[in-house]
Design a protein around this motif. Structure first.
Motif, mmCIF file in Angstrom:
data_model
loop_
_atom_site.group_PDB
_atom_site.id
_atom_site.type_symbol
_atom_site.label_atom_id
_atom_site.label_comp_id
_atom_site.label_asym_id
_atom_site.label_seq_id
_atom_site.Cartn_x
_atom_site.Cartn_y
_atom_site.Cartn_z
ATOM 1 N N SER A 86 14.614 37.790 2.060
ATOM 2 C CA SER A 86 13.877 38.821 3.217
ATOM 3 C C SER A 86 15.034 39.161 4.407
ATOM 4 C CB SER A 86 13.076 37.806 3.773
ATOM 5 O OG SER A 86 13.493 36.650 4.319
ATOM 6 N N GLY A 87 16.253 38.421 3.970
ATOM 7 C CA GLY A 87 17.224 38.516 4.950
ATOM 8 C C GLY A 87 17.227 37.531 6.117
ATOM 9 N N ARG A 88 16.294 36.612 5.792
ATOM 10 C CA ARG A 88 16.406 35.489 7.144
ATOM 11 C C ARG A 88 17.528 34.477 7.039
ATOM 12 N NH1 ARG A 88 10.609 36.287 6.186
ATOM 13 N NH2 ARG A 88 10.675 34.599 4.461
ATOM 14 N N ILE A 89 18.173 34.476 5.609
ATOM 15 C CA ILE A 89 19.391 33.923 5.407
ATOM 16 C C ILE A 89 20.277 34.888 4.952
ATOM 17 C CG2 ILE A 89 20.637 32.077 4.135
ATOM 18 C CD1 ILE A 89 18.357 30.387 3.862
ATOM 19 N N VAL A 90 21.402 35.207 5.699
ATOM 20 C CA VAL A 90 22.155 36.260 5.568
ATOM 21 C C VAL A 90 23.681 35.777 5.052
ATOM 22 C CG1 VAL A 90 21.155 37.560 7.133
ATOM 23 C CG2 VAL A 90 22.979 36.342 7.744
ATOM 24 N N PRO A 91 24.311 36.589 4.328
ATOM 25 C CA PRO A 91 25.590 36.389 3.826
ATOM 26 C C PRO A 91 26.406 36.001 5.059
ATOM 27 C CG PRO A 91 24.826 38.372 2.999
ATOM 28 C CD PRO A 91 23.899 38.153 3.730
ATOM 29 N N ASP A 92 27.496 35.117 4.623
ATOM 30 C CA ASP A 92 28.416 34.340 5.313
ATOM 31 C C ASP A 92 27.684 33.425 6.342
ATOM 32 O OD1 ASP A 92 30.452 35.699 4.451
ATOM 33 O OD2 ASP A 92 30.350 37.407 5.810
ATOM 34 N N GLU A 93 26.341 33.002 6.218
ATOM 35 C CA GLU A 93 25.506 32.047 7.090
ATOM 36 C C GLU A 93 25.564 30.812 6.417
ATOM 37 O OE1 GLU A 93 20.939 31.887 8.061
ATOM 38 O OE2 GLU A 93 22.030 33.408 9.330
ATOM 39 N N TYR A 94 25.736 29.762 7.162
ATOM 40 C CA TYR A 94 25.622 28.395 6.590
ATOM 41 C C TYR A 94 24.007 27.978 6.453
ATOM 42 C CZ TYR A 94 30.578 27.660 6.772
ATOM 43 O OH TYR A 94 32.138 27.589 6.506
ATOM 44 N N ILE A 95 23.683 27.395 5.388
ATOM 45 C CA ILE A 95 22.563 26.739 5.244
ATOM 46 C C ILE A 95 22.854 25.043 5.710
ATOM 47 C CG2 ILE A 95 20.478 26.149 3.680
ATOM 48 C CD1 ILE A 95 21.456 28.381 2.066
ATOM 49 N N ARG A 96 22.314 24.517 6.266
ATOM 50 C CA ARG A 96 22.611 23.167 7.082
ATOM 51 C C ARG A 96 21.600 22.218 6.454
ATOM 52 N NH1 ARG A 96 27.229 23.652 9.629
ATOM 53 N NH2 ARG A 96 27.559 25.468 10.764
ATOM 54 N N LEU A 97 21.803 21.426 5.508
ATOM 55 C CA LEU A 97 21.120 20.781 4.633
ATOM 56 C C LEU A 97 20.136 19.709 5.538
ATOM 57 C CD1 LEU A 97 22.959 19.847 1.716
ATOM 58 C CD2 LEU A 97 21.691 21.740 2.139
ATOM 59 N N ASN A 98 20.845 19.064 6.543
ATOM 60 C CA ASN A 98 20.180 18.065 7.441
ATOM 61 C C ASN A 98 18.885 18.721 8.277
ATOM 62 O OD1 ASN A 98 21.604 15.846 6.783
ATOM 63 N ND2 ASN A 98 23.054 16.389 8.533
ATOM 64 N N GLY B 151 25.636 31.866 -8.205
ATOM 65 C CA GLY B 151 26.614 32.491 -7.510
ATOM 66 C C GLY B 151 26.088 32.893 -6.311
ATOM 67 N N PHE B 152 24.872 32.391 -5.659
ATOM 68 C CA PHE B 152 24.306 32.983 -4.455
ATOM 69 C C PHE B 152 25.089 32.182 -3.335
ATOM 70 C CE2 PHE B 152 20.495 33.702 -7.404
ATOM 71 C CZ PHE B 152 20.584 35.134 -7.271
ATOM 72 N N VAL B 153 25.310 30.864 -3.698
ATOM 73 C CA VAL B 153 25.745 30.205 -2.435
ATOM 74 C C VAL B 153 27.145 29.342 -2.902
ATOM 75 C CG1 VAL B 153 23.842 29.788 -1.394
ATOM 76 C CG2 VAL B 153 24.702 27.873 -2.970
ATOM 77 N N THR B 154 28.097 28.824 -2.102
ATOM 78 C CA THR B 154 29.200 28.115 -2.278
ATOM 79 C C THR B 154 28.941 26.832 -1.427
ATOM 80 O OG1 THR B 154 30.620 29.908 -2.596
ATOM 81 C CG2 THR B 154 31.806 27.684 -2.024
ATOM 82 N N ILE B 155 28.943 25.558 -2.041
ATOM 83 C CA ILE B 155 29.105 24.397 -1.372
ATOM 84 C C ILE B 155 30.515 23.939 -0.952
ATOM 85 C CG2 ILE B 155 28.561 21.898 -1.719
ATOM 86 C CD1 ILE B 155 26.571 22.536 -3.933
ATOM 87 N N LEU B 156 30.545 23.903 0.542
ATOM 88 C CA LEU B 156 31.643 23.347 1.260
ATOM 89 C C LEU B 156 31.731 22.105 1.855
ATOM 90 C CD1 LEU B 156 32.326 26.686 3.123
ATOM 91 C CD2 LEU B 156 33.172 26.213 0.689
ATOM 92 N N PRO B 157 32.302 21.098 1.229
ATOM 93 C CA PRO B 157 32.191 19.721 1.733
ATOM 94 C C PRO B 157 32.515 19.574 3.156
ATOM 95 C CG PRO B 157 33.395 19.581 -0.275
ATOM 96 C CD PRO B 157 33.331 21.399 0.179
ATOM 97 N N ARG B 158 31.423 18.766 3.936
ATOM 98 C CA ARG B 158 31.512 18.483 5.113
ATOM 99 C C ARG B 158 31.202 19.605 6.112
ATOM 100 N NH1 ARG B 158 35.574 15.903 2.815
ATOM 101 N NH2 ARG B 158 37.223 17.439 3.483
ATOM 102 N N ARG B 159 31.075 20.847 5.509
ATOM 103 C CA ARG B 159 30.679 22.079 6.401
ATOM 104 C C ARG B 159 29.520 22.646 6.158
ATOM 105 N NH1 ARG B 159 35.574 26.310 5.545
ATOM 106 N NH2 ARG B 159 34.453 27.334 6.988
ATOM 107 N N GLY B 160 29.100 22.607 5.116
ATOM 108 C CA GLY B 160 27.680 23.063 4.737
ATOM 109 C C GLY B 160 27.720 23.888 3.418
ATOM 110 N N VAL B 161 26.545 24.572 3.391
ATOM 111 C CA VAL B 161 26.431 25.400 2.071
ATOM 112 C C VAL B 161 26.443 26.982 2.756
ATOM 113 C CG1 VAL B 161 24.903 26.405 0.406
ATOM 114 C CG2 VAL B 161 24.952 23.967 1.035
ATOM 115 N N LEU B 162 27.362 27.983 2.335
ATOM 116 C CA LEU B 162 27.778 29.192 2.595
ATOM 117 C C LEU B 162 26.879 30.225 1.715
ATOM 118 C CD1 LEU B 162 29.197 30.724 4.648
ATOM 119 C CD2 LEU B 162 30.881 31.004 3.229
#
Length: 231
Positions: free
Chosen positions: A32-44, A68-79
Motif C-alpha cells: 500500500s506504500g505505508r512502508i516505503v523504500p529506504d524506510e526503517y521498520i523498527r521492531l520494538n 529481497g524485500f528488506v535488509t536487516i541492519l544490526p543495531r539500526r533496524g530493518v530497512l
C-alpha cells in the motif's frame, strides 16, 4: 491489526500461524506504500503496536529478507530495500532463464485443457486492460498473470521453481503497487497468445526463446520499464 498474543506458551503451530499473519501484514503495508523504500521498520515499535512478541515478528522479517524485500541492519533496524533498475534487470534475467528452461523441458506435457485454460486466463487479462478503470483492477490482473505462468511452471519436475520465481514477480510489480501501462500489458498479452500457439505447434525451443528473449527481456522493454518505475 493483529490480536494480542495470549500469555500462555504458544505451540509451534500457533507460532507459524502468527508469523504468517505478521508476514502478510508487513507485505500489505509495503504493498500500500505505508512502508516505503529506504524506510526503517523498527521492531520494538511494531511489536508494541501489534501487541505481539518479537519472535514471530523476527521470523516474518527473516522471510522478507530472504525474498529481497528488506535488509536487516544490526543495531539500526530493518530497512525496506529500494528497487533499482539493475535489480529489475537482474530479476528479468533470472525469471526469464528459469521460465524458458521449464517451457523447453515440458513442452510435450501440455494437454489441450491446460492450453485452453491459459487462453481463457489471457483473454480475461486482455479484457481487464481495456476497462476504463484498469488501475482499479491491478490486483486481479496481477493474480491472473501469475496464474497464467503457473500453468506451465506446475508441469516442471522442479518443485522449487515457483517458490523462487514468485517473490521476484511480487517485488517487481506489487511492492508498492504502481500504475500499469496499458500498451505494455497489451504486448504482454499478445506474447501470451503467441506462447500458447507455439506450444500447440510443439515448438518448445521457440516458446522458450519468446519467453527469455522477448517477454522477459529488459533491453527489449527498457523504455516501458523506465517509465513504469518512475511512476
Amino acid at each position: 491489526m493483529l490480536a494480542p498474543t495470549d500469555k500462555k506458551a504458544a505451540t509451534p503451530f500457533e507460532l507459524r500461524s502468527l508469523r504468517e499473519q505478521v508476514y502478510r501484514y508487513l507485505r500489505a503495508e509495503m504493498q500500500s506504500g505505508r512502508i516505503v523504500p529506504d524506510e526503517y521498520i523498527r521492531l520494538n515499535e511494531l511489536s508494541e503496536r501489534l501487541g505481539i512478541s518479537k519472535t514471530p515478528l523476527r521470523d516474518a522479517i527473516i522471510q522478507l529478507e530472504c525474498e529481497g524485500f528488506v535488509t536487516i541492519l544490526p543495531r539500526r533496524g530493518v530497512l525496506m530495500n529500494r528497487l533499482t533498475l539493475q535489480d529489475v534487470a537482474d530479476a528479468y534475467g533470472i525469471v526469464g532463464a528459469l521460465e524458458a528452461s521449464v517451457i523447453a523441458a515440458v513442452c510435450d506435457r501440455f494437454t489441450d485443457d491446460r492450453l485452453d485454460a491459459m487462453t481463457a486466463i489471457n483473454n480475461g487479462m486482455t479484457a481487464l486492460i481495456e476497462q476504463d478503470d484498469f488501475d482499479g483492477h491491478y490486483a486481479e490482473f496481477l493474480e491472473a498473470n501469475i496464474a497464467f505462468h503457473n500453468l506451465f511452471l506446475d508441469l516442471s519436475d522442479n518443485r522449487q521453481i515457483k517458490k523462487i520465481v514468485l517473490p521476484f514477480k511480487q517485488r517487481l510489480y506489487d511492492f508498492p503497487r504502481r500504475r500499469y501501462i496499458r500498451e505494455w500489458e497489451r504486448h504482454n498479452c499478445r506474447e501470451h497468445g503467441q506462447l500458447v500457439e507455439l506450444i500447440r505447434a510443439g515448438d518448445g525451443q521457440a516458446a522458450a526463446d519468446l519467453l527469455q528473449h522477448r517477454h522477459w527481456s529488459f533491453s527489449y522493454y527498457e523504455d516501458y520499464i523506465r517509465q513504469f518505475y518512475r511512476s
